[in-house]
Motif scaffolding. Structure first.
Motif, PDB file in Angstrom:
ATOM      1  N   THR A   5      49.134  11.706  31.475  1.00 54.27           N
ATOM      2  CA  THR A   5      47.981  12.231  30.736  1.00 54.27           C
ATOM      3  C   THR A   5      47.139  13.144  31.618  1.00 54.27           C
ATOM      4  O   THR A   5      46.687  14.199  31.177  1.00 54.27           O
ATOM      5  N   ALA A   6      46.935  12.750  32.854  1.00 51.36           N
ATOM      6  CA  ALA A   6      46.157  13.580  33.779  1.00 51.36           C
ATOM      7  C   ALA A   6      46.864  14.908  34.032  1.00 51.36           C
ATOM      8  O   ALA A   6      46.228  15.970  34.043  1.00 51.36           O
ATOM      9  N   GLN A   7      48.167  14.865  34.216  1.00 42.73           N
ATOM     10  CA  GLN A   7      48.919  16.102  34.415  1.00 42.73           C
ATOM     11  C   GLN A   7      48.841  17.001  33.192  1.00 42.73           C
ATOM     12  O   GLN A   7      48.631  18.211  33.305  1.00 42.73           O
ATOM     13  N   ARG A   8      48.970  16.414  32.005  1.00 46.63           N
ATOM     14  CA  ARG A   8      48.886  17.199  30.769  1.00 46.63           C
ATOM     15  C   ARG A   8      47.497  17.790  30.594  1.00 46.63           C
ATOM     16  O   ARG A   8      47.346  18.900  30.073  1.00 46.63           O
ATOM     17  N   THR A   9      46.461  17.064  31.021  1.00 50.76           N
ATOM     18  CA  THR A   9      45.096  17.568  30.946  1.00 50.76           C
ATOM     19  C   THR A   9      44.945  18.814  31.812  1.00 50.76           C
ATOM     20  O   THR A   9      44.418  19.838  31.362  1.00 50.76           O
ATOM     21  N   LEU A  10      45.418  18.741  33.039  1.00 49.82           N
ATOM     22  CA  LEU A  10      45.319  19.897  33.932  1.00 49.82           C
ATOM     23  C   LEU A  10      46.191  21.047  33.436  1.00 49.82           C
ATOM     24  O   LEU A  10      45.803  22.212  33.543  1.00 49.82           O
ATOM     25  N   TYR A  38      37.890  13.986  25.858  1.00 51.08           N
ATOM     26  CA  TYR A  38      38.718  14.811  26.743  1.00 51.08           C
ATOM     27  C   TYR A  38      37.894  15.328  27.928  1.00 51.08           C
ATOM     28  O   TYR A  38      38.317  15.237  29.081  1.00 51.08           O
ATOM     29  N   TYR A  39      36.712  15.859  27.647  1.00 54.26           N
ATOM     30  CA  TYR A  39      35.890  16.435  28.717  1.00 54.26           C
ATOM     31  C   TYR A  39      35.363  15.365  29.672  1.00 54.26           C
ATOM     32  O   TYR A  39      35.185  15.633  30.864  1.00 54.26           O
ATOM     33  N   ARG A  40      35.113  14.159  29.183  1.00 50.74           N
ATOM     34  CA  ARG A  40      34.734  13.065  30.088  1.00 50.74           C
ATOM     35  C   ARG A  40      35.891  12.749  31.036  1.00 50.74           C
ATOM     36  O   ARG A  40      35.689  12.571  32.243  1.00 50.74           O
ATOM     37  N   ARG A  41      37.113  12.675  30.488  1.00 52.92           N
ATOM     38  CA  ARG A  41      38.281  12.410  31.321  1.00 52.92           C
ATOM     39  C   ARG A  41      38.477  13.542  32.335  1.00 52.92           C
ATOM     40  O   ARG A  41      38.736  13.302  33.507  1.00 52.92           O
ATOM     41  N   LEU A  42      38.330  14.787  31.885  1.00 50.79           N
ATOM     42  CA  LEU A  42      38.479  15.928  32.781  1.00 50.79           C
ATOM     43  C   LEU A  42      37.456  15.863  33.916  1.00 50.79           C
ATOM     44  O   LEU A  42      37.788  16.112  35.075  1.00 50.79           O
ATOM     45  N   GLY A  43      36.227  15.515  33.601  1.00 47.39           N
ATOM     46  CA  GLY A  43      35.190  15.411  34.634  1.00 47.39           C
ATOM     47  C   GLY A  43      35.549  14.395  35.705  1.00 47.39           C
ATOM     48  O   GLY A  43      35.378  14.647  36.905  1.00 47.39           O
ATOM     49  N   ARG A  44      36.069  13.239  35.288  1.00 49.89           N
ATOM     50  CA  ARG A  44      36.508  12.231  36.262  1.00 49.89           C
ATOM     51  C   ARG A  44      37.710  12.732  37.055  1.00 49.89           C
ATOM     52  O   ARG A  44      37.808  12.503  38.259  1.00 49.89           O
ATOM     53  N   LEU A  45      38.595  13.421  36.373  1.00 53.19           N
ATOM     54  CA  LEU A  45      39.810  13.919  37.002  1.00 53.19           C
ATOM     55  C   LEU A  45      39.506  14.933  38.102  1.00 53.19           C
ATOM     56  O   LEU A  45      40.183  14.967  39.134  1.00 53.19           O
ATOM     57  N   LEU A  46      38.478  15.734  37.927  1.00 49.33           N
ATOM     58  CA  LEU A  46      38.130  16.744  38.926  1.00 49.33           C
ATOM     59  C   LEU A  46      37.710  16.127  40.258  1.00 49.33           C
ATOM     60  O   LEU A  46      37.766  16.789  41.295  1.00 49.33           O
ATOM     61  N   ASP A  47      37.303  14.863  40.229  1.00 51.62           N
ATOM     62  CA  ASP A  47      36.901  14.173  41.455  1.00 51.62           C
ATOM     63  C   ASP A  47      38.045  13.392  42.085  1.00 51.62           C
ATOM     64  O   ASP A  47      37.858  12.743  43.113  1.00 51.62           O
ATOM     65  N   ASP A  48      39.226  13.448  41.498  1.00 50.18           N
ATOM     66  CA  ASP A  48      40.387  12.697  41.974  1.00 50.18           C
ATOM     67  C   ASP A  48      41.177  13.550  42.979  1.00 50.18           C
ATOM     68  O   ASP A  48      41.623  14.640  42.639  1.00 50.18           O
ATOM     69  N   PRO A  49      41.362  13.058  44.202  1.00 49.15           N
ATOM     70  CA  PRO A  49      42.136  13.820  45.188  1.00 49.15           C
ATOM     71  C   PRO A  49      43.564  14.130  44.720  1.00 49.15           C
ATOM     72  O   PRO A  49      44.129  15.162  45.103  1.00 49.15           O
ATOM     73  N   ALA A  50      44.136  13.289  43.895  1.00 45.99           N
ATOM     74  CA  ALA A  50      45.487  13.549  43.392  1.00 45.99           C
ATOM     75  C   ALA A  50      45.505  14.781  42.490  1.00 45.99           C
ATOM     76  O   ALA A  50      46.500  15.505  42.439  1.00 45.99           O
ATOM     77  N   ALA A  51      44.401  15.043  41.802  1.00 49.13           N
ATOM     78  CA  ALA A  51      44.315  16.241  40.960  1.00 49.13           C
ATOM     79  C   ALA A  51      44.307  17.495  41.825  1.00 49.13           C
ATOM     80  O   ALA A  51      44.941  18.494  41.486  1.00 49.13           O
ATOM     81  N   VAL A  52      43.613  17.426  42.950  1.00 50.42           N
ATOM     82  CA  VAL A  52      43.587  18.567  43.873  1.00 50.42           C
ATOM     83  C   VAL A  52      44.997  18.817  44.422  1.00 50.42           C
ATOM     84  O   VAL A  52      45.431  19.960  44.539  1.00 50.42           O
ATOM     85  N   ALA A  53      45.722  17.747  44.709  1.00 53.16           N
ATOM     86  CA  ALA A  53      47.085  17.895  45.213  1.00 53.16           C
ATOM     87  C   ALA A  53      47.999  18.500  44.145  1.00 53.16           C
ATOM     88  O   ALA A  53      48.882  19.291  44.460  1.00 53.16           O
ATOM     89  N   TYR A  54      47.767  18.163  42.879  1.00 49.38           N
ATOM     90  CA  TYR A  54      48.614  18.644  41.783  1.00 49.38           C
ATOM     91  C   TYR A  54      48.333  20.104  41.447  1.00 49.38           C
ATOM     92  O   TYR A  54      49.257  20.879  41.218  1.00 49.38           O
ATOM     93  N   ALA A  55      47.053  20.471  41.389  1.00 52.70           N
ATOM     94  CA  ALA A  55      46.676  21.840  40.998  1.00 52.70           C
ATOM     95  C   ALA A  55      45.432  22.266  41.779  1.00 52.70           C
ATOM     96  O   ALA A  55      44.331  22.330  41.224  1.00 52.70           O
ATOM     97  N   PRO A  56      45.587  22.561  43.056  1.00 51.30           N
ATOM     98  CA  PRO A  56      44.411  22.821  43.899  1.00 51.30           C
ATOM     99  C   PRO A  56      43.550  23.995  43.461  1.00 51.30           C
ATOM    100  O   PRO A  56      42.319  23.891  43.439  1.00 51.30           O
ATOM    101  N   VAL A  57      44.147  25.098  43.093  1.00 51.40           N
ATOM    102  CA  VAL A  57      43.364  26.279  42.710  1.00 51.40           C
ATOM    103  C   VAL A  57      42.600  26.008  41.417  1.00 51.40           C
ATOM    104  O   VAL A  57      41.402  26.306  41.310  1.00 51.40           O
ATOM    105  N   LEU A  58      43.265  25.428  40.448  1.00 57.93           N
ATOM    106  CA  LEU A  58      42.632  25.109  39.166  1.00 57.93           C
ATOM    107  C   LEU A  58      41.479  24.131  39.352  1.00 57.93           C
ATOM    108  O   LEU A  58      40.377  24.350  38.832  1.00 57.93           O
ATOM    109  N   VAL A  59      41.699  23.059  40.097  1.00 63.18           N
ATOM    110  CA  VAL A  59      40.658  22.046  40.270  1.00 63.18           C
ATOM    111  C   VAL A  59      39.453  22.631  41.002  1.00 63.18           C
ATOM    112  O   VAL A  59      38.309  22.381  40.613  1.00 63.18           O
TER     113      VAL A  59
END
Length: 80
Positions: A5-10, A38-59
């Motif tokens: 779900t996190a990957q699909r969000t990004l 969705y936007y609440r989940r995205l907000g939490r996701l932006l603070d997740d280091p794994a999200a930065v590893a998955y899509a650094p430029v986007l995050v």
């Protein structure tokens, strides 16, 4: 490691304009949830280091946008 779900969000954030209709329509179609959730989940996701590893430029871009929005909101409160 991000869950699916996190990957699909990004993935949606990186290319939502490719979908017909509005971003809200794409959110409802892909995730079967309202945009606010969705936007609440995205907000939490932006603070997740794994999200930065998955899509650094986007995050980093989304974090900058969030910081600008929060800054403009706090500026309005101080001015008022």
């Amino acid at each position: 490691m991000l869950d699916e779900t996190a990957q699909r969000t990004l993935d949606l954030e990186s290319g939502w304009w490719r979908h017909a209709g509005t971003k809200d329509s794409a959110i409802r179609a892909r995730f079967a949830e309202d945009p606010a959730t969705y936007y609440r989940r995205l907000g939490r996701l932006l603070d997740d280091p794994a999200a930065v590893a998955y899509a650094p430029v986007l995050v980093r871009r989304l974090r900058r946008q969030r910081a600008r929005r929060l800054g403009s909101r706090s500026g309005r409160r101080l001015a008022g």
